[in-house]
Design a protein around this motif. Structure first.
Motif, PDB file in Angstrom:
ATOM      1  N   TYR A  31      50.294 -64.284  41.918  1.00  0.00           N
ATOM      2  CA  TYR A  31      49.447 -64.698  43.025  1.00  0.00           C
ATOM      3  C   TYR A  31      48.122 -63.959  43.044  1.00  0.00           C
ATOM      4  O   TYR A  31      48.054 -62.758  42.776  1.00  0.00           O
ATOM      5  CB  TYR A  31      50.152 -64.456  44.366  1.00  0.00           C
ATOM      6  CG  TYR A  31      51.309 -65.385  44.621  1.00  0.00           C
ATOM      7  CD1 TYR A  31      52.599 -65.011  44.301  1.00  0.00           C
ATOM      8  CD2 TYR A  31      51.099 -66.636  45.186  1.00  0.00           C
ATOM      9  CE1 TYR A  31      53.665 -65.855  44.535  1.00  0.00           C
ATOM     10  CE2 TYR A  31      52.161 -67.493  45.426  1.00  0.00           C
ATOM     11  CZ  TYR A  31      53.439 -67.097  45.096  1.00  0.00           C
ATOM     12  OH  TYR A  31      54.483 -67.946  45.319  1.00  0.00           O
ATOM     13  N   CYS A  36      41.899 -60.993  54.781  1.00  0.00           N
ATOM     14  CA  CYS A  36      41.012 -61.713  55.688  1.00  0.00           C
ATOM     15  C   CYS A  36      41.100 -61.048  57.057  1.00  0.00           C
ATOM     16  O   CYS A  36      42.034 -60.289  57.313  1.00  0.00           O
ATOM     17  CB  CYS A  36      41.401 -63.185  55.777  1.00  0.00           C
ATOM     18  SG  CYS A  36      41.305 -64.068  54.199  1.00  0.00           S
ATOM     19  N   TYR A  98      47.598 -66.761  47.417  1.00  0.00           N
ATOM     20  CA  TYR A  98      47.639 -68.153  46.976  1.00  0.00           C
ATOM     21  C   TYR A  98      47.824 -68.173  45.466  1.00  0.00           C
ATOM     22  O   TYR A  98      47.545 -67.190  44.777  1.00  0.00           O
ATOM     23  CB  TYR A  98      46.392 -68.935  47.396  1.00  0.00           C
ATOM     24  CG  TYR A  98      45.150 -68.705  46.573  1.00  0.00           C
ATOM     25  CD1 TYR A  98      44.361 -67.578  46.778  1.00  0.00           C
ATOM     26  CD2 TYR A  98      44.744 -69.618  45.615  1.00  0.00           C
ATOM     27  CE1 TYR A  98      43.219 -67.360  46.041  1.00  0.00           C
ATOM     28  CE2 TYR A  98      43.596 -69.415  44.867  1.00  0.00           C
ATOM     29  CZ  TYR A  98      42.830 -68.290  45.092  1.00  0.00           C
ATOM     30  OH  TYR A  98      41.694 -68.076  44.355  1.00  0.00           O
ATOM     31  N   ALA A 100      46.547 -69.593  42.279  1.00  0.00           N
ATOM     32  CA  ALA A 100      45.317 -70.202  41.796  1.00  0.00           C
ATOM     33  C   ALA A 100      45.533 -70.976  40.499  1.00  0.00           C
ATOM     34  O   ALA A 100      46.159 -70.474  39.572  1.00  0.00           O
ATOM     35  CB  ALA A 100      44.263 -69.124  41.580  1.00  0.00           C
ATOM     36  N   THR A 107      39.000 -67.325  45.381  1.00  0.00           N
ATOM     37  CA  THR A 107      38.357 -68.068  46.459  1.00  0.00           C
ATOM     38  C   THR A 107      37.929 -67.151  47.591  1.00  0.00           C
ATOM     39  O   THR A 107      38.587 -66.147  47.877  1.00  0.00           O
ATOM     40  CB  THR A 107      39.272 -69.162  47.006  1.00  0.00           C
ATOM     41  OG1 THR A 107      38.541 -69.934  47.972  1.00  0.00           O
ATOM     42  CG2 THR A 107      40.508 -68.581  47.668  1.00  0.00           C
ATOM     43  N   ARG A 109      37.380 -68.649  50.539  1.00  0.00           N
ATOM     44  CA  ARG A 109      37.700 -69.488  51.686  1.00  0.00           C
ATOM     45  C   ARG A 109      39.066 -69.102  52.226  1.00  0.00           C
ATOM     46  O   ARG A 109      40.083 -69.296  51.536  1.00  0.00           O
ATOM     47  CB  ARG A 109      37.684 -70.959  51.296  1.00  0.00           C
ATOM     48  CG  ARG A 109      36.319 -71.461  50.869  1.00  0.00           C
ATOM     49  CD  ARG A 109      36.337 -72.942  50.570  1.00  0.00           C
ATOM     50  NE  ARG A 109      35.025 -73.459  50.222  1.00  0.00           N
ATOM     51  CZ  ARG A 109      34.786 -74.739  49.956  1.00  0.00           C
ATOM     52  NH1 ARG A 109      35.758 -75.608  49.997  1.00  0.00           N
ATOM     53  NH2 ARG A 109      33.563 -75.109  49.646  1.00  0.00           N
ATOM     54  N   SER A 111      40.828 -70.549  54.293  1.00  0.00           N
ATOM     55  CA  SER A 111      41.684 -71.726  54.446  1.00  0.00           C
ATOM     56  C   SER A 111      42.444 -72.066  53.165  1.00  0.00           C
ATOM     57  O   SER A 111      43.410 -72.835  53.206  1.00  0.00           O
ATOM     58  CB  SER A 111      40.843 -72.934  54.866  1.00  0.00           C
ATOM     59  OG  SER A 111      39.851 -73.207  53.889  1.00  0.00           O
ATOM     60  N   GLU A 112      42.048 -71.521  52.046  1.00  0.00           N
ATOM     61  CA  GLU A 112      42.702 -71.850  50.783  1.00  0.00           C
ATOM     62  C   GLU A 112      43.846 -70.897  50.444  1.00  0.00           C
ATOM     63  O   GLU A 112      44.525 -71.092  49.440  1.00  0.00           O
ATOM     64  CB  GLU A 112      41.664 -71.871  49.658  1.00  0.00           C
ATOM     65  CG  GLU A 112      40.658 -73.011  49.835  1.00  0.00           C
ATOM     66  CD  GLU A 112      39.709 -73.155  48.662  1.00  0.00           C
ATOM     67  OE1 GLU A 112      38.837 -74.033  48.724  1.00  0.00           O
ATOM     68  OE2 GLU A 112      39.840 -72.393  47.687  1.00  0.00           O
ATOM     69  N   TYR A 113      44.038 -69.882  51.284  1.00  0.00           N
ATOM     70  CA  TYR A 113      45.181 -68.997  51.092  1.00  0.00           C
ATOM     71  C   TYR A 113      46.410 -69.650  51.739  1.00  0.00           C
ATOM     72  O   TYR A 113      46.338 -70.148  52.851  1.00  0.00           O
ATOM     73  CB  TYR A 113      44.905 -67.617  51.689  1.00  0.00           C
ATOM     74  CG  TYR A 113      43.941 -66.822  50.839  1.00  0.00           C
ATOM     75  CD1 TYR A 113      42.574 -67.017  50.928  1.00  0.00           C
ATOM     76  CD2 TYR A 113      44.406 -65.875  49.921  1.00  0.00           C
ATOM     77  CE1 TYR A 113      41.684 -66.301  50.127  1.00  0.00           C
ATOM     78  CE2 TYR A 113      43.533 -65.150  49.125  1.00  0.00           C
ATOM     79  CZ  TYR A 113      42.175 -65.376  49.235  1.00  0.00           C
ATOM     80  OH  TYR A 113      41.295 -64.675  48.436  1.00  0.00           O
ATOM     81  N   ASP A 114      47.515 -69.640  51.026  1.00  0.00           N
ATOM     82  CA  ASP A 114      48.712 -70.377  51.463  1.00  0.00           C
ATOM     83  C   ASP A 114      49.714 -69.524  52.227  1.00  0.00           C
ATOM     84  O   ASP A 114      50.489 -70.049  53.026  1.00  0.00           O
ATOM     85  CB  ASP A 114      49.412 -70.980  50.240  1.00  0.00           C
ATOM     86  CG  ASP A 114      48.534 -71.989  49.508  1.00  0.00           C
ATOM     87  OD1 ASP A 114      48.495 -71.935  48.264  1.00  0.00           O
ATOM     88  OD2 ASP A 114      47.903 -72.807  50.191  1.00  0.00           O
TER      89      ASP A 114
END
Length: 126
Positions: A31, A36, A98, A100, A107, A109, A111-114
């Motif tokens: 990962y 954040c 996340y 990738a 990233t 962003r 919002s792109e972390y899961d």
């Protein structure tokens, strides 16, 4: 992957804190990891990210030169060393992950972390 952040607290401006994130799961090393933060009344924002190997890192402009992200895949852990803290750094800090498709890209962003940990409060007094 399950994540648990720790290490937050109250510190004076100019001080330092080290956040830790413990991850469960045998695939942690696959990962891309990140930190954040979210301040009251503001959107969650990217702070720092690190590639699966630790060979690449990325930082928000607001923390570049003051914060350092690192990881230890043998311990399933990621860290955020925060120096020269400012009152504007006050927020809840979240550890995130996340998977990738491009493992060399990090990233910025949020919002792109899961996957997300529960957050740890960092308060910087002036």
């Amino acid at each position: 992957v399950q994540l648990q952040a720790s290490g937050g607290g109250l510190v004076q401006a100019g001080g330092s804190l080290r956040l830790s994130c413990a991850a469960s799961g045998r695939t942690f090393s696959s990962y891309t990891m990140g930190w954040c933060r979210q301040a009251p009344g503001k959107e969650r924002e990217f702070v720092a990210g690190i590639s699966w190997s630790g060979g690449s890192t990325s930082y928000a402009d607001s923390v570049k030169g003051r914060f350092t992200i690192s990881r230890d895949n043998a311990k399933n852990a990621v860290y955020l060393q925060m120096n020269s803290l400012k009152p504007d750094d006050t927020a809840v800090y979240y550890c995130a992950a996340y998977s990738a498709a491009d493992r060399a890209f990090i990233t910025r962003r949020a919002s792109e972390y899961d996957y997300w940990g529960q957050g740890t409060q960092v308060t910087v007094s002036s």
